[in-house]
Scaffold this motif. Sequence first.
Motif, PDB file in Angstrom:
ATOM      1  N   ASN A 264      96.386  80.123 131.864  1.00  0.00           N
ATOM      2  CA  ASN A 264      95.993  81.514 132.073  1.00  0.00           C
ATOM      3  C   ASN A 264      96.509  81.976 133.424  1.00  0.00           C
ATOM      4  N   PHE A 265      97.427  82.913 133.395  1.00  0.00           N
ATOM      5  CA  PHE A 265      98.124  83.349 134.611  1.00  0.00           C
ATOM      6  C   PHE A 265      97.159  83.916 135.644  1.00  0.00           C
ATOM      7  N   GLU A 266      96.314  84.838 135.229  1.00  0.00           N
ATOM      8  CA  GLU A 266      95.452  85.533 136.185  1.00  0.00           C
ATOM      9  C   GLU A 266      94.366  84.619 136.751  1.00  0.00           C
ATOM     10  N   SER A 267      93.819  83.734 135.920  1.00  0.00           N
ATOM     11  CA  SER A 267      92.805  82.821 136.434  1.00  0.00           C
ATOM     12  C   SER A 267      93.409  81.855 137.449  1.00  0.00           C
ATOM     13  N   TYR A 268      94.671  81.467 137.240  1.00  0.00           N
ATOM     14  CA  TYR A 268      95.314  80.566 138.207  1.00  0.00           C
ATOM     15  C   TYR A 268      95.600  81.294 139.518  1.00  0.00           C
ATOM     16  N   ARG A 269      95.952  82.577 139.439  1.00  0.00           N
ATOM     17  CA  ARG A 269      96.136  83.361 140.664  1.00  0.00           C
ATOM     18  C   ARG A 269      94.830  83.395 141.476  1.00  0.00           C
ATOM     19  N   GLN A 270      93.741  83.635 140.766  1.00  0.00           N
ATOM     20  CA  GLN A 270      92.450  83.683 141.442  1.00  0.00           C
ATOM     21  C   GLN A 270      92.060  82.314 142.012  1.00  0.00           C
ATOM     22  N   ARG A 271      92.380  81.254 141.307  1.00  0.00           N
ATOM     23  CA  ARG A 271      92.082  79.913 141.820  1.00  0.00           C
ATOM     24  C   ARG A 271      92.816  79.666 143.143  1.00  0.00           C
ATOM     25  N   LEU A 272      94.095  79.988 143.192  1.00  0.00           N
ATOM     26  CA  LEU A 272      94.863  79.776 144.423  1.00  0.00           C
ATOM     27  C   LEU A 272      94.313  80.625 145.569  1.00  0.00           C
ATOM     28  N   GLN A 273      93.920  81.852 145.267  1.00  0.00           N
ATOM     29  CA  GLN A 273      93.398  82.718 146.323  1.00  0.00           C
ATOM     30  C   GLN A 273      92.059  82.215 146.849  1.00  0.00           C
ATOM     31  N   HIS A 274      91.157  81.814 145.948  1.00  0.00           N
ATOM     32  CA  HIS A 274      89.824  81.399 146.376  1.00  0.00           C
ATOM     33  C   HIS A 274      89.805  79.980 146.940  1.00  0.00           C
ATOM     34  N   LEU A 275      90.634  79.100 146.385  1.00  0.00           N
ATOM     35  CA  LEU A 275      90.606  77.704 146.805  1.00  0.00           C
ATOM     36  C   LEU A 275      91.414  77.456 148.072  1.00  0.00           C
ATOM     37  N   PHE A 276      92.506  78.195 148.246  1.00  0.00           N
ATOM     38  CA  PHE A 276      93.406  77.921 149.370  1.00  0.00           C
ATOM     39  C   PHE A 276      93.518  79.085 150.359  1.00  0.00           C
ATOM     40  N   LEU A 277      93.845  80.268 149.874  1.00  0.00           N
ATOM     41  CA  LEU A 277      94.108  81.385 150.788  1.00  0.00           C
ATOM     42  C   LEU A 277      92.852  81.867 151.494  1.00  0.00           C
ATOM     43  N   SER A 278      91.694  81.505 150.989  1.00  0.00           N
ATOM     44  CA  SER A 278      90.459  81.874 151.672  1.00  0.00           C
ATOM     45  C   SER A 278      90.163  80.955 152.865  1.00  0.00           C
ATOM     46  N   GLN A 279      90.879  79.843 152.956  1.00  0.00           N
ATOM     47  CA  GLN A 279      90.688  78.947 154.099  1.00  0.00           C
ATOM     48  C   GLN A 279      91.262  79.587 155.366  1.00  0.00           C
ATOM     49  N   HIS A 280      90.599  79.358 156.470  1.00  0.00           N
ATOM     50  CA  HIS A 280      91.008  79.986 157.732  1.00  0.00           C
ATOM     51  C   HIS A 280      92.442  79.605 158.110  1.00  0.00           C
ATOM     52  N   LYS A 281      92.816  78.353 157.889  1.00  0.00           N
ATOM     53  CA  LYS A 281      94.150  77.927 158.308  1.00  0.00           C
ATOM     54  C   LYS A 281      95.262  78.546 157.472  1.00  0.00           C
ATOM     55  N   TYR A 282      94.926  79.019 156.258  1.00  0.00           N
ATOM     56  CA  TYR A 282      95.942  79.596 155.375  1.00  0.00           C
ATOM     57  C   TYR A 282      95.796  81.111 155.211  1.00  0.00           C
ATOM     58  N   GLU A 283      94.940  81.758 155.949  1.00  0.00           N
ATOM     59  CA  GLU A 283      94.667  83.179 155.711  1.00  0.00           C
ATOM     60  C   GLU A 283      95.863  84.074 156.042  1.00  0.00           C
ATOM     61  N   SER A 284      96.818  83.576 156.820  1.00  0.00           N
ATOM     62  CA  SER A 284      98.002  84.385 157.154  1.00  0.00           C
ATOM     63  C   SER A 284      99.135  84.218 156.150  1.00  0.00           C
ATOM     64  N   ILE A 285      98.931  83.332 155.147  1.00  0.00           N
ATOM     65  CA  ILE A 285      99.984  83.067 154.159  1.00  0.00           C
ATOM     66  C   ILE A 285     100.078  84.221 153.165  1.00  0.00           C
ATOM     67  N   GLN A 286     101.309  84.611 152.833  1.00  0.00           N
ATOM     68  CA  GLN A 286     101.558  85.560 151.755  1.00  0.00           C
ATOM     69  C   GLN A 286     101.955  84.774 150.511  1.00  0.00           C
ATOM     70  N   MET A 287     101.341  85.106 149.376  1.00  0.00           N
ATOM     71  CA  MET A 287     101.616  84.395 148.122  1.00  0.00           C
ATOM     72  C   MET A 287     102.056  85.388 147.048  1.00  0.00           C
ATOM     73  N   ALA A 288     103.175  85.094 146.411  1.00  0.00           N
ATOM     74  CA  ALA A 288     103.664  85.903 145.289  1.00  0.00           C
ATOM     75  C   ALA A 288     103.740  85.012 144.057  1.00  0.00           C
ATOM     76  N   LEU A 289     102.975  85.357 143.034  1.00  0.00           N
ATOM     77  CA  LEU A 289     102.926  84.576 141.792  1.00  0.00           C
ATOM     78  C   LEU A 289     103.711  85.328 140.717  1.00  0.00           C
ATOM     79  N   SER A 290     104.672  84.650 140.085  1.00  0.00           N
ATOM     80  CA  SER A 290     105.532  85.305 139.096  1.00  0.00           C
ATOM     81  C   SER A 290     105.801  84.355 137.941  1.00  0.00           C
ATOM     82  N   LYS A 291     105.928  84.935 136.756  1.00  0.00           N
ATOM     83  CA  LYS A 291     106.470  84.179 135.623  1.00  0.00           C
ATOM     84  C   LYS A 291     107.952  84.491 135.548  1.00  0.00           C
ATOM     85  N   VAL A 292     108.787  83.443 135.582  1.00  0.00           N
ATOM     86  CA  VAL A 292     110.231  83.647 135.666  1.00  0.00           C
ATOM     87  C   VAL A 292     110.934  82.810 134.597  1.00  0.00           C
TER      88      VAL A 292
END
Length: 475
Positions: A264-292
Amino acid sequence: MSLRHNVLLFLYIFPFTNALYKQWIPDTNFDNATNWDKGSVPCGNDQVVFLAQSKVSVYVETAHTITGMSLPVDGELILASGAGFTVREGGDPGCGSGVTAHFKDSESQKWFDPSLWVAATTIDDLHRGTYQFSVHEESVPCQYDDVVFREATSFRVDVSSDYDVPVKSVSVLGKKYTSSSEFSQYVSSNSGKLQFHGSSSLKVGNSGCNDITGCICDNSGNRDRICSNVKCDSLECKKPLNPVGHCCDVCGAVVNVQFSSSFNFESYRQRLQHLFLSQHKYESIQMALSKVSKEQRLLRVIPFGATQEIQVLLLDQKTGQEAGKLAEALARDVVRDVHNHGLNFGITSAEFQASSGAISSEAAGNNAGVVVGAVLGSLLGVCLLAAVVVLYRRGIVKIPRMPSIPSLSKWKNSSEIGELGGPLDHGYDNPMFDKPTMMPEEPGLYGTEMINTITLTPSGVHFVNPVYDETDFNA
């Protein structure tokens, strides 16, 4: 709550789509200070000038007092409730001595300029300013996206392309258009002609993305137009990356995820945002999720088809030699997460490349050994082939020549057996029945007498053997 329950919860909240809301940033509002050459909204002592030949639709939000206004030949003023103009000479002590303020030309604002759009997963995120980062091709509206021009604004956008531009819907001045026929009527109105111009038209009413694993944006046909509006920065990383759909090389990391039909594309996007990008050390990271769609190459050389995968582009804000290191650390965490939990999300394997030159891959769950073995086997085969080529070129290894096979024509010409009527094979010489010169001279041995000794009877052919003829025998 167990991990499986968390997965089901994500699937329930984000059931099917990876389509986004794409909102146009510029406007042609009178009350927007960036639309004026002086950098401020005209006040009571100012003269307002619109270029005579400009085509512009201007939205006016409030009441204004000015000393005068020059209007264009082809244009309009859209007045909100309570908005309007009062013209009088001076009398505004807070406006200074007064200037001539020119409204900026908006003719050059293009649909395919990625910097003129923002994207969000939901309309609420759009209003809150919670935007999604995307590769350049997906920064402009994709065929499954909802396009939004902000309420209480007007605009002018150049929609020039070699093809019609398909989108799911278009919202203008608070009204949402979901069919081409309805939207065509609006574009034919005076406001529509001033707001949309260019060589192509918008095709509204495209179906949304109904694939749970995500849909490909498919803006590659306009890649040249998109990238012509992008300026790439100089890079200092060791091995810059070129993600699919991006116009510029980047310093960072790219994770390529292989998936199954349950992904599931959207649920995986949310997992990456909540599990990783919400961490203080990764909050400055930009993430682009694409099906290619990526071309498959045997031994990285021979093309043999294409496959779909999920591309996760990770960029950090660091510069110089540090650029990309934080993104690489996050990529390692993402790939490790795939190894530990990927099967729960329909992920079979993942690999990443970093601008430092690092490469790593992991399979989900128990598939790791199989994938690693396949990779090592492929690398071993390539190394052996390369070693043989090097040794051959240096003369250490010689490839034996295959024995040549004579051609049919050569065999035919060298043979004594020809075509019908040619010379016959004599086999071996028989001294008794061969040429006369092979035997001593015997009178009458090969003469007519010999021929006359051959008789034909009903029982067969009889002849006299000269070696054992009756005369000599009787003698």
